[in-house]
Motif scaffolding. Structure first.
Motif, PDB file in Angstrom:
ATOM      1  N   LEU A 191      -3.446 -27.720   7.305  1.00 11.37           N
ATOM      2  CA  LEU A 191      -4.717 -27.962   6.629  1.00 11.37           C
ATOM      3  C   LEU A 191      -5.856 -27.255   7.359  1.00 11.37           C
ATOM      4  CD1 LEU A 191      -4.724 -31.733   5.555  1.00 11.37           C
ATOM      5  CD2 LEU A 191      -4.495 -29.701   4.108  1.00 11.37           C
ATOM      6  N   GLY A 192      -6.051 -25.986   7.029  1.00 11.65           N
ATOM      7  CA  GLY A 192      -7.174 -25.270   7.602  1.00 11.65           C
ATOM      8  C   GLY A 192      -8.516 -25.720   7.070  1.00 11.65           C
ATOM      9  N   ALA A 193      -8.499 -26.432   5.933  1.00 16.12           N
ATOM     10  CA  ALA A 193      -9.739 -26.986   5.399  1.00 16.12           C
ATOM     11  C   ALA A 193     -10.184 -28.209   6.193  1.00 16.12           C
ATOM     12  CB  ALA A 193      -9.557 -27.364   3.934  1.00 16.12           C
ATOM     13  N   TYR A 194      -9.313 -28.702   7.066  1.00 10.44           N
ATOM     14  CA  TYR A 194      -9.604 -29.906   7.840  1.00 10.44           C
ATOM     15  C   TYR A 194      -9.711 -29.611   9.333  1.00 10.44           C
ATOM     16  CZ  TYR A 194      -8.758 -34.548   9.899  1.00 10.44           C
ATOM     17  OH  TYR A 194      -8.836 -35.702  10.631  1.00 10.44           O
ATOM     18  N   GLU A 195      -8.946 -28.641   9.805  1.00  7.85           N
ATOM     19  CA  GLU A 195      -8.841 -28.356  11.233  1.00  7.85           C
ATOM     20  C   GLU A 195      -8.613 -26.863  11.406  1.00  7.85           C
ATOM     21  OE1 GLU A 195      -6.298 -30.201  15.030  1.00  7.85           O
ATOM     22  OE2 GLU A 195      -5.804 -30.741  12.971  1.00  7.85           O
ATOM     23  N   ASP A 196      -9.172 -26.268  12.458  1.00  7.64           N
ATOM     24  CA  ASP A 196      -9.031 -24.831  12.685  1.00  7.64           C
ATOM     25  C   ASP A 196      -7.554 -24.447  12.813  1.00  7.64           C
ATOM     26  OD1 ASP A 196      -8.828 -22.482  14.881  1.00  7.64           O
ATOM     27  OD2 ASP A 196     -10.638 -22.244  13.657  1.00  7.64           O
ATOM     28  N   LEU A 197      -7.120 -23.465  12.015  1.00  5.48           N
ATOM     29  CA  LEU A 197      -5.707 -23.109  11.989  1.00  5.48           C
ATOM     30  C   LEU A 197      -5.209 -22.570  13.329  1.00  5.48           C
ATOM     31  CD1 LEU A 197      -5.253 -21.493   8.453  1.00  5.48           C
ATOM     32  CD2 LEU A 197      -4.362 -23.687   9.258  1.00  5.48           C
ATOM     33  N   ASP A 198      -6.069 -21.904  14.090  1.00  5.81           N
ATOM     34  CA  ASP A 198      -5.645 -21.411  15.400  1.00  5.81           C
ATOM     35  C   ASP A 198      -5.343 -22.560  16.354  1.00  5.81           C
ATOM     36  OD1 ASP A 198      -5.733 -18.727  14.740  1.00  5.81           O
ATOM     37  OD2 ASP A 198      -7.832 -18.503  15.343  1.00  5.81           O
ATOM     38  N   GLU A 199      -6.016 -23.683  16.162  1.00  7.39           N
ATOM     39  CA  GLU A 199      -5.728 -24.856  16.979  1.00  7.39           C
ATOM     40  C   GLU A 199      -4.512 -25.615  16.443  1.00  7.39           C
ATOM     41  OE1 GLU A 199      -9.229 -27.252  17.270  1.00  7.39           O
ATOM     42  OE2 GLU A 199     -10.447 -25.643  18.161  1.00  7.39           O
ATOM     43  N   VAL A 200      -4.333 -25.574  15.145  1.00  9.96           N
ATOM     44  CA  VAL A 200      -3.180 -26.244  14.539  1.00  9.96           C
ATOM     45  C   VAL A 200      -1.877 -25.543  14.910  1.00  9.96           C
ATOM     46  CG1 VAL A 200      -2.042 -26.748  12.328  1.00  9.96           C
ATOM     47  CG2 VAL A 200      -4.500 -27.167  12.597  1.00  9.96           C
ATOM     48  N   PHE A 201      -1.904 -24.205  14.976  1.00  8.50           N
ATOM     49  CA  PHE A 201      -0.674 -23.423  15.027  1.00  8.50           C
ATOM     50  C   PHE A 201       0.274 -23.822  16.157  1.00  8.50           C
ATOM     51  CE2 PHE A 201       1.970 -19.749  16.035  1.00  8.50           C
ATOM     52  CZ  PHE A 201       2.566 -19.531  14.796  1.00  8.50           C
ATOM     53  N   PRO A 202      -0.155 -23.924  17.422  1.00 10.57           N
ATOM     54  CA  PRO A 202       0.827 -24.235  18.467  1.00 10.57           C
ATOM     55  C   PRO A 202       1.452 -25.614  18.312  1.00 10.57           C
ATOM     56  CG  PRO A 202      -1.406 -24.172  19.363  1.00 10.57           C
ATOM     57  CD  PRO A 202      -1.489 -23.622  17.983  1.00 10.57           C
ATOM     58  N   ARG A 203       0.684 -26.590  17.849  1.00  9.05           N
ATOM     59  CA  ARG A 203       1.267 -27.926  17.614  1.00  9.05           C
ATOM     60  C   ARG A 203       2.233 -27.890  16.433  1.00  9.05           C
ATOM     61  NH1 ARG A 203      -2.888 -30.949  15.769  1.00  9.05           N
ATOM     62  NH2 ARG A 203      -4.528 -29.415  16.075  1.00  9.05           N
ATOM     63  N   TRP A 204       1.816 -27.213  15.388  1.00 13.05           N
ATOM     64  CA  TRP A 204       2.687 -27.042  14.220  1.00 13.05           C
ATOM     65  C   TRP A 204       3.974 -26.312  14.614  1.00 13.05           C
ATOM     66  CZ3 TRP A 204       4.402 -22.368  12.386  1.00 13.05           C
ATOM     67  CH2 TRP A 204       5.080 -22.388  11.168  1.00 13.05           C
ATOM     68  N   GLN A 205       3.845 -25.285  15.427  1.00 15.08           N
ATOM     69  CA  GLN A 205       4.989 -24.484  15.865  1.00 15.08           C
ATOM     70  C   GLN A 205       6.032 -25.371  16.560  1.00 15.08           C
ATOM     71  OE1 GLN A 205       3.770 -21.407  18.641  1.00 15.08           O
ATOM     72  NE2 GLN A 205       5.102 -19.914  17.649  1.00 15.08           N
ATOM     73  N   ALA A 206       5.577 -26.225  17.473  1.00 14.46           N
ATOM     74  CA  ALA A 206       6.491 -27.130  18.172  1.00 14.46           C
ATOM     75  C   ALA A 206       7.119 -28.121  17.204  1.00 14.46           C
ATOM     76  CB  ALA A 206       5.741 -27.868  19.279  1.00 14.46           C
ATOM     77  N   ASP A 207       6.339 -28.607  16.249  1.00 14.33           N
ATOM     78  CA  ASP A 207       6.877 -29.562  15.277  1.00 14.33           C
ATOM     79  C   ASP A 207       7.948 -28.918  14.403  1.00 14.33           C
ATOM     80  OD1 ASP A 207       5.217 -31.577  16.187  1.00 14.33           O
ATOM     81  OD2 ASP A 207       3.688 -31.265  14.638  1.00 14.33           O
ATOM     82  N   ILE A 208       7.709 -27.681  13.961  1.00 12.67           N
ATOM     83  CA  ILE A 208       8.688 -26.996  13.120  1.00 12.67           C
ATOM     84  C   ILE A 208       9.992 -26.767  13.892  1.00 12.67           C
ATOM     85  CG2 ILE A 208       9.214 -24.792  11.986  1.00 12.67           C
ATOM     86  CD1 ILE A 208       7.461 -26.637  10.308  1.00 12.67           C
ATOM     87  N   THR A 209       9.867 -26.394  15.149  1.00 13.83           N
ATOM     88  CA  THR A 209      11.067 -26.213  15.971  1.00 13.83           C
ATOM     89  C   THR A 209      11.861 -27.510  16.064  1.00 13.83           C
ATOM     90  OG1 THR A 209      10.008 -24.453  17.253  1.00 13.83           O
ATOM     91  CG2 THR A 209      11.902 -25.555  18.259  1.00 13.83           C
ATOM     92  N   ALA A 210      11.157 -28.626  16.240  1.00 11.28           N
ATOM     93  CA  ALA A 210      11.837 -29.927  16.340  1.00 11.28           C
ATOM     94  C   ALA A 210      12.467 -30.321  15.006  1.00 11.28           C
ATOM     95  CB  ALA A 210      10.846 -30.988  16.800  1.00 11.28           C
ATOM     96  N   ILE A 211      11.771 -30.071  13.904  1.00  7.65           N
ATOM     97  CA  ILE A 211      12.320 -30.398  12.587  1.00  7.65           C
ATOM     98  C   ILE A 211      13.562 -29.557  12.308  1.00  7.65           C
ATOM     99  CG2 ILE A 211      11.877 -30.253  10.105  1.00  7.65           C
ATOM    100  CD1 ILE A 211       8.903 -30.918  10.789  1.00  7.65           C
ATOM    101  N   ALA A 212      13.494 -28.292  12.658  1.00  8.41           N
ATOM    102  CA  ALA A 212      14.609 -27.379  12.377  1.00  8.41           C
ATOM    103  C   ALA A 212      15.870 -27.744  13.134  1.00  8.41           C
ATOM    104  CB  ALA A 212      14.195 -25.948  12.700  1.00  8.41           C
ATOM    105  N   ALA A 213      15.745 -28.529  14.199  1.00  7.29           N
ATOM    106  CA  ALA A 213      16.926 -28.963  14.945  1.00  7.29           C
ATOM    107  C   ALA A 213      17.781 -29.941  14.154  1.00  7.29           C
ATOM    108  CB  ALA A 213      16.499 -29.598  16.269  1.00  7.29           C
ATOM    109  N   LEU A 214      17.238 -30.463  13.056  1.00  6.21           N
ATOM    110  CA  LEU A 214      17.985 -31.398  12.215  1.00  6.21           C
ATOM    111  C   LEU A 214      18.746 -30.602  11.165  1.00  6.21           C
ATOM    112  CD1 LEU A 214      15.208 -34.093  11.641  1.00  6.21           C
ATOM    113  CD2 LEU A 214      17.011 -34.089  13.377  1.00  6.21           C
ATOM    114  N   PRO A 215      20.067 -30.665  11.166  1.00  4.91           N
ATOM    115  CA  PRO A 215      20.843 -29.810  10.262  1.00  4.91           C
ATOM    116  C   PRO A 215      20.713 -30.164   8.791  1.00  4.91           C
ATOM    117  CG  PRO A 215      22.291 -31.310  11.446  1.00  4.91           C
ATOM    118  CD  PRO A 215      20.936 -31.444  12.067  1.00  4.91           C
ATOM    119  N   ASN A 216      20.211 -31.354   8.473  1.00 12.93           N
ATOM    120  CA  ASN A 216      20.086 -31.748   7.066  1.00 12.93           C
ATOM    121  C   ASN A 216      18.778 -31.302   6.430  1.00 12.93           C
ATOM    122  OD1 ASN A 216      18.823 -33.739   8.808  1.00 12.93           O
ATOM    123  ND2 ASN A 216      18.525 -35.031   7.000  1.00 12.93           N
ATOM    124  N   VAL A 217      17.896 -30.617   7.197  1.00 14.53           N
ATOM    125  CA  VAL A 217      16.610 -30.184   6.664  1.00 14.53           C
ATOM    126  C   VAL A 217      16.635 -28.682   6.422  1.00 14.53           C
ATOM    127  CG1 VAL A 217      14.103 -30.131   7.002  1.00 14.53           C
ATOM    128  CG2 VAL A 217      15.452 -32.032   7.933  1.00 14.53           C
TER     129      VAL A 217
END
Length: 317
Positions: A191-217
């Protein structure tokens, strides 16, 4: 040129957030602008609900409506609508949930594939054009998780629309429902309309890596040109971005998701007509081809069509 299954689009009769009617004529007008689109998948958006009868069955009307459009698409000069993702309240008691699912299977004419019961809950103070209205904490509700798990027991999928600050909650839910194939829509909607995307990106990046570790997703890679993503292209509809501009602005989100999930667990999606507010259909797919160019032919084939065909059990390739 790899065949394309557009893994995620909507249909709307009458006014909606993207303008006026978006039905088969408008969909095929868009798909005709892009070489190689062989099929599409409809995603629930709250249209065509029944106006009477039991409340838990009203969403069956959407599948009935879309199935009729899909029947017309079979005879039209354009790609057929081969999959339908409907809606249901997944917190329902299982006997009622089965009643809904049975009715949707019957209405879908062989096209019904799963449910999206959205998790998007607009954060306090966010001024969003398309604000999700899910109850906060819904993904942790034991009744909701029971419903998601039940989809898997019936061979159906669960699609999730939520925001980036909900990614960790989504991961917890997906891990608890490991026997169900779960589809992450729109990168978890940064949500770049809510929070600066450059600040979101590293947190989002870590979250995506963690989500991708689940084989059912698996991940839908698209839907990043919604106004609430914050790129601002919807503000100047006479000067939509070209493909190079889209790649420059968004490539890092695509490439990290593909790296985390692997191409065999990623599928491109247009999210039209919502993303139509910000860019042209052909521009989106041209940008996807540019971003996918560094991958092998087999990997590209997965992202453009193979993953969608496998996940949604479509016999179109």
């Amino acid at each position: 040129m790899h065949p394309i299954i557009d893994a995620h689009h909507h249909l709307w009769p009458g006014a909606h957030v993207g303008g006026d009617d978006y039905l088969l004529e408008q969909l095929h007008g868009d798909t005709a602008s892009t070489e190689g689109v062989v099929a599409t998948i409809f995603m629930e958006c709250g249209v065509g609900y029944r106006s009477d009868g039991p409340s838990h069955l009203k969403s069956v009307g959407e599948v009935e409506f879309v199935a009729a459009v899909a029947d017309a698409s079979d005879a039209a000069d354009g790609p057929p609508i081969v999959g339908i993702i409907g809606s249901a309240d997944l917190t329902l008691p299982l006997d009622q949930l089965d009643e809904v699912l049975d009715a949707q299977v019957a209405a879908g004419g062989g096209r019904f594939r799963g449910i999206r019961d959205a998790l998007a809950s607009a954060p306090d103070g966010a001024e969003l054009l398309i604000a999700g209205r899910s109850a906060p904490g819904k993904s942790a509700d034991p009744n909701f998780r029971r419903g998601v798990q039940h989809l898997g027991s019936r061979g159906l999928t669960y699609d999730s629309w939520h925001y980036h600050m909900q990614n960790q909650d989504f991961r917890d839910m997906a891990e608890a429902c490991g026997d169900t194939t779960i589809v992450l829509d729109h990168f978890g909607t940064p949500l770049g309309a809510y929070e600066d995307l450059d600040e979101v990106f590293p947190r989002w990046q870590a979250d995506i890596t963690a989500i991708a570790a689940l084989p059912n997703v698996v991940a839908k890679i698209g839907g990043l040109a919604m106004p609430d993503n914050g790129f601002g292209w919807h503000m100047d509809p006479q000067n939509f971005p070209d493909a190079d501009t889209v790649v420059a602005a968004q490539e890092r989100w695509y490439l990290h998701t593909i790296e985390a999930f692997g191409p065999e667990r990623c599928m491109f999606e247009s999210n039209f007509p919502v993303d139509r507010l910000s860019l042209d259909y052909s521009t989106y797919w041209d940008a996807c081809r540019t971003m996918a160019a560094g991958y092998s032919d087999a990997e590209q084939a997965s992202m453009f069509a193979g993953t969608a065909a496998r996940v949604y059990a479509l016999d179109v390739l």
